[in-house]
Design a protein around this motif. Structure first.
Motif, short mmCIF file in Angstrom:
data_model
loop_
_atom_site.label_atom_id
_atom_site.label_comp_id
_atom_site.label_asym_id
_atom_site.label_seq_id
_atom_site.Cartn_x
_atom_site.Cartn_y
_atom_site.Cartn_z
N ILE A 279 0.84 -1.21 0.00
CA ILE A 279 0.00 0.00 0.00
C ILE A 279 0.87 1.25 0.00
O ILE A 279 0.62 2.21 -0.75
CB ILE A 279 -0.94 0.00 1.22
N LEU A 280 1.92 1.26 0.83
CA LEU A 280 2.78 2.44 0.95
C LEU A 280 3.48 2.74 -0.37
O LEU A 280 3.55 3.91 -0.81
CB LEU A 280 3.81 2.20 2.05
N LEU A 283 1.04 4.24 -2.78
CA LEU A 283 0.72 5.64 -2.45
C LEU A 283 1.77 6.59 -3.00
O LEU A 283 1.45 7.72 -3.42
CB LEU A 283 0.60 5.80 -0.93
N LYS A 287 -0.07 7.42 -6.42
CA LYS A 287 -0.75 8.57 -5.82
C LYS A 287 -2.27 8.38 -5.80
O LYS A 287 -2.77 7.50 -5.13
CB LYS A 287 -0.34 9.84 -6.54
N THR A 288 -3.01 9.17 -6.57
CA THR A 288 -4.47 9.12 -6.52
C THR A 288 -5.04 7.80 -7.03
O THR A 288 -6.17 7.43 -6.70
CB THR A 288 -5.08 10.27 -7.33
N ALA A 290 -3.84 4.94 -6.31
CA ALA A 290 -3.45 3.87 -5.38
C ALA A 290 -4.64 3.08 -4.88
O ALA A 290 -4.56 1.86 -4.69
CB ALA A 290 -2.68 4.47 -4.20
#
Length: 460
Positions: A279-280, A283, A287-288, A290
């Motif tokens: 997940i990190l 992100l 970005k958007t 994700a």
């Protein structure tokens, strides 16, 4: 007094049928489903309850294996993210400066493959490091076939057969043997050391001989274009994640030691960590997007997980009937003084067969190797656990060691070192023939299994 009934004989007959089908390289899923149905029919005398038992058996097996399937799926998804973002390249780059000779190439690529395979499993690890290490190893003078052997023996051999971190294999064999996962892991460590050392050293000696004779030659078969892939992450973030990820997993190991986390708890910690890393990274890289990308990578991982474990589920369901799974799948229809079909057979065997350590160890290696002939390595290791329990009960000791021995044999043979269709991922990335790779692995693996079996005879 213990009574051997029709249920025991039927269970034993179907175990022998499973082994026979594996010898002839036939799928055993149908045999196991029929076995569950027949056992249910004999136990309950009801057709509809027997049909229900088949479904209940599959559901029970999925429930028992779900944690393992899920962590593998998450890790595969994370591995895919690492590859697409180029973080994997930065993770292995420090090792590339060390690879200057064929010997160093063999041991470094092997050891790195082993370490990464413990955390990510060999299949994702092949993609994770193969495209980076293989060109460098070949430039150092190690032939592509030798590179593939190193990746196979250390990854699909040592790491997968021990499976110390994810603990998927020990969970299956422990389930078949009716013992704790931690017992299998402890028993497997000395066997893993012996098997690993004998196999990899033997392979190293044979590779050097073949190189001197000109049988193995270096060919620039793999281009370095893969090293320079475009990444959605900047170099700074790729390097940052390349440092943080090993540190985070190292902290997991510290936590497992400090809080004595084993089995399912250890799996949950590694799996949860991998999910948050996935997940990190998304992100930072997507970005958007994700939010949408996370589920896509999880689906990709789950497809891989169920593809790998699909054949295992009906087989595991059948072998769970040998222990407490019988009560949950079929019901309370065992004989009055029964302690489980496998335990009963073990006690009966101890009374009629002169079981000893030599026969027991040789039998488990043989059974394990036979179960690996289907090329998965995992589909039959529940059987290895079941057979280990039979012999361990007859001997009065050594069930964990015998279980670990059967696990070693099954996965070394079928998990990706000897069966041509099982070595395809490594062969493909190294651009060598899977049949040539399997043939080259044969002598080291067979010698390793013989030595490990003899060693096991002394520690049972």
């Amino acid at each position: 007094m213990l009574q051997i009934t029709a249920l025991h004989y039927i269970y034993l007959i179907f175990i022998l049928l499973v082994i026979t089908f594996m010898v002839y390289k036939k799928d055993t899923s149908l045999i196991c489903i029929i076995g569950i149905f027949v056992l249910g029919l004999v136990a309950t005398g009801s057709v509809y309850q027997s049909i229900m038992a088949v479904f209940n058996g599959l559901a029970y097996a999925i429930k028992e294996l779900l944690g393992t399937i899920l962590i593998i799926s998450i890790i595969v998804g994370m591995g895919s993210v690492l590859e697409k973002t180029g973080i994997n390249q930065e993770m292995v780059r420090p090792f590339l400066k060390l690879i200057k000779t064929p010997s160093l190439a063999y041991w470094i690529i092997g050891l790195v493959m082993m370490i990464i395979s413990w955390f990510f499993w060999p299949s994702p690890a092949v993609a994770l490091i193969g495209a980076i290490f293989a060109p460098v190893a070949i430039k150092a003078g190690l032939p592509a076939l030798a590179v593939a052997m190193a990746m196979n023996l250390f990854g699909h051999g040592i790491a997968l057969s021990s499976d110390l971190v994810i603990q998927g294999a020990p969970k299956l064999t422990a389930g078949g043997a009716g013992i704790e996962v931690a017992e299998v892991i402890r028993a497997s460590i000395p066997l893993t050391i012996v098997m690993g050392l004998v196999t990899t050293v033997t392979a190293f000696i044979l590779i050097n001989k073949d190189m001197k004779r000109g049988i193995l030659k270096v060919k620039e078969q793999i281009k370095e274009d893969n090293i320079k892939k475009e990444s959605p992450l900047s170099l700074y973030y790729r390097k940052l994640f390349a440092v943080l990820i090993p540190i985070v997993f190292a902290l997991d190991i510290v936590i497992m030691q400090a809080y004595k986390l084993q089995g399912g708890d250890a799996t949950a910690l590694i799996g949860g960590t991998a999910l948050f890393i996935l997940i990190l990274i998304l992100l930072f890289s997507s970005k958007t997007k994700a939010i949408d990308e996370v589920i896509n990578y999880l689906i990709e991982g789950l497809q891989f997980g169920f593809k790998v474990f699909g054949p295992v589920i009906p087989i595991a369901a059948f072998f769970y009937l040998g222990d407490e799974g019988f009560l949950k799948i079929i019901g309370e229809f065992l004989p009055k003084n029964s302690t489980g079909l496998v335990n009963d057979l073990g006690l009966a065997l101890s009374q009629i067969v002169p079981v000893n350590r030599v026969l027991s160890a040789a039998s488990l290696t043989t059974v394990g190797a036979i179960t690996g002939l289907d090329g998965s390595g995992f589909s039959g290791i529940s059987l290895a656990g079941t057979v280990a329990k039979i012999f361990g009960t007859a001997l009065g000791r050594g069930t964990a060691t015998l279980t670990a021995l059967g696990q070693q044999a099954a996965i070394w043979v079928g998990g990706g070192t000897l069966i041509p269709w099982a070595v395809i991922p490594v062969a493909a990335i190294c651009k060598v023939s899977p049949f040539d790779l399997a043939r080259k692995n044969l002598i080291p693996v067979v010698i390793g299994l013989v030595v490990t079996t003899i060693f096991a005879m002394f520690i049972i």
